[in-house]
Design an enzyme around this catalytic site. Sequence first.
Site, PDB file in Angstrom:
ATOM      1  N   ASP A  29       5.772 -26.342  16.753  1.00 11.59           N
ATOM      2  CA  ASP A  29       5.303 -26.712  15.011  1.00 11.59           C
ATOM      3  C   ASP A  29       6.222 -28.000  14.462  1.00 11.59           C
ATOM      4  O   ASP A  29       7.032 -27.920  14.545  1.00 11.59           O
ATOM      5  CB  ASP A  29       5.156 -25.554  14.431  1.00 11.59           C
ATOM      6  CG  ASP A  29       4.413 -24.286  15.067  1.00 11.59           C
ATOM      7  OD1 ASP A  29       3.514 -24.705  15.784  1.00 11.59           O
ATOM      8  OD2 ASP A  29       4.653 -23.173  14.325  1.00 11.59           O
ATOM      9  N   CYS A  88       2.567   0.942  -8.568  1.00 16.97           N
ATOM     10  CA  CYS A  88       2.627  -0.323  -9.600  1.00 16.97           C
ATOM     11  C   CYS A  88       1.474  -0.261 -10.335  1.00 16.97           C
ATOM     12  O   CYS A  88       0.854   0.579 -10.846  1.00 16.97           O
ATOM     13  CB  CYS A  88       2.954  -1.563  -8.551  1.00 16.97           C
ATOM     14  SG  CYS A  88       3.235  -2.907  -9.637  1.00 16.97           S
ATOM     15  N   HIS A 135       8.150   0.414  -6.768  1.00 15.90           N
ATOM     16  CA  HIS A 135       7.357   0.307  -5.201  1.00 15.90           C
ATOM     17  C   HIS A 135       8.642   1.257  -4.384  1.00 15.90           C
ATOM     18  O   HIS A 135       9.264   0.473  -3.829  1.00 15.90           O
ATOM     19  CB  HIS A 135       7.222  -1.110  -5.103  1.00 15.90           C
ATOM     20  CG  HIS A 135       6.480  -2.043  -5.492  1.00 15.90           C
ATOM     21  ND1 HIS A 135       5.104  -2.166  -4.573  1.00 15.90           N
ATOM     22  CD2 HIS A 135       6.448  -2.698  -6.411  1.00 15.90           C
ATOM     23  CE1 HIS A 135       4.405  -2.833  -5.619  1.00 15.90           C
ATOM     24  NE2 HIS A 135       5.103  -3.018  -6.697  1.00 15.90           N
ATOM     25  N   GLU A 152       8.027   2.343  -1.336  1.00 15.04           N
ATOM     26  CA  GLU A 152       7.861   1.889  -0.115  1.00 15.04           C
ATOM     27  C   GLU A 152       8.745   1.137   0.434  1.00 15.04           C
ATOM     28  O   GLU A 152       9.078   1.009   1.791  1.00 15.04           O
ATOM     29  CB  GLU A 152       6.411   1.490   0.158  1.00 15.04           C
ATOM     30  CG  GLU A 152       6.294  -0.403  -0.305  1.00 15.04           C
ATOM     31  CD  GLU A 152       5.451  -0.272  -1.862  1.00 15.04           C
ATOM     32  OE1 GLU A 152       5.069  -1.147  -2.125  1.00 15.04           O
ATOM     33  OE2 GLU A 152       6.069   0.869  -2.712  1.00 15.04           O
TER      34      GLU A 152
END
Length: 545
Positions: free
Chosen positions: A147, A379, A515, A517
Amino acid sequence: MTTNYIFVTGGVVSSLGKGIAAASLAAILEARGLKVTMMKLDPYINVDPGTMSPTQHGEVFVTEDGAETDLDLGHYERFIRTKMTKRNNFTAGRVYADVLRKERRGDYLGATIQVIPHITNAIKDRVIAGSEGHDIAIVEVGGTVGDIESLPFMEAIRQLAIEVGREHAMFMHLTLVPYLAAAGEVKTKPTQHSVKELLSIGIQPDILVCRSDRMIPANERKKIALFCNVPEKAVISMKDVDSIYKIPQLIRSQGLDDLVCARFGINAPEADLSEWEQVIYEEANPTGEVTIGMVGKYTELPDAYKSVNEALKHAGLKNRLSVTIKYVDSQDVETKGTDVLNGLDAILVPGGFGDRGIEGKIRAAQYARENKIPYLGICLGMQVALIEYARNVAGMEGAHSTEFNKNTKYPVVGLITEWVDGEGNVEERSEKSDLGGTMRLGSQLCHLEKGTKAYELYGSATIHERHRHRYEVNNLLRPQIEKAGLKVSGLSADKKLVEVIENPAHPWFVAAQFHPEFTSTPRDGHPLFAGFVKAAGQFQRGELK
């Protein structure tokens, strides 16, 4: 302390799992008693992924210190104990911005600014700064070898390996070894070409990790070793498995960590993978199954909710339940009605931005409340639960968030204009502020009220959780909503911002502005998710009261 570097690159195709492979190796090295950190270098020009579409890039992972980073940092934190910071992820855009800022200040004394040495030096400086104090730093370069965007990063790690000494640097390259059913064999040519491309920019890989749907046969391993100039024992098979948490054992069984320790001259005890063995056992031996509906707007790409998905799985492990996630587009709830929510054992509304599908999320919260289905809001999921309650219980017809309706009669959720960050600094924002990097970000202290569901789950009156939002509950209208029965069970450090709400009239209805998680791990889980999945199992069995 001399830091040893493992530079991880990828070839042939993208999405091979460099982050998982790197994190799995880190987990094994950590299990050998070594202090390990990880870094992700992203070649794109965005300063950070904070304003990128989740459907293109996946979720934005937030670190404790408030950095908006690549989702791979979530994998890193789930596999190792080291907490990531803003030093563990940077982009080409960030590097160029810093170099240009220095040029404008005159720091380069009139020199012509070039990719080499100025950009590459800036990359090296950041890598060195982010790895200080660790035995091993595993540095993942995003993208695929060849790339254009990744060339400055490849050149920087090539130079850095020389500068620290090859006895302190290794290159690990992930490639694809496809199996052709028509020929009945795996093909090594893509790997050979990928390594050839890597050699053309001056990097000889020390380890090849070969992704395939099966273990690489011995003859093909020998062939890869011969043509790619690596020892046969350094050709590692990483076959497809049904759980990413099996990868540490898979690569440990092939001696990858021994290769690393031998190269760096590290004498460390054997890896203790008993915690990972326990995770795998729990995952393979559930006592039941629950179906949780995730109502969101980015459901076509599960990676947009990667940490939530993983947190639900972790909670399943803690409850010995297999968790099936049913993705529900919130627009479908608007157009098809709540029938699309039938048959669920629990409903989760995750974070998000924008008004597309917002009424569907509000209806999902209403459906969960009215049908006594376990509900977890995160949230925006907390905000829609509050809006729904204000409209349908507190009698505040047309209540909304100013994010979606600036002229609402009852703006129960509004823009935060001032707050105190995790370090005690006062932050100020307005509607004219830039979108990027202007939210309430990072780990914040939260006070939980004793006797509430949140307190029961966490077992503590104070917690720290990570945030990523710019809208909050309007305190002027809060008393009216609380009077109608909704409970505010968590507040910010200064007691000014609502962090957790729950419905005492519902068997399990909890929503948080933060959050959770982001701090869930397979070995430890998270109390909020563990309680949620437990409630889903109880609801399914008719035991939730």
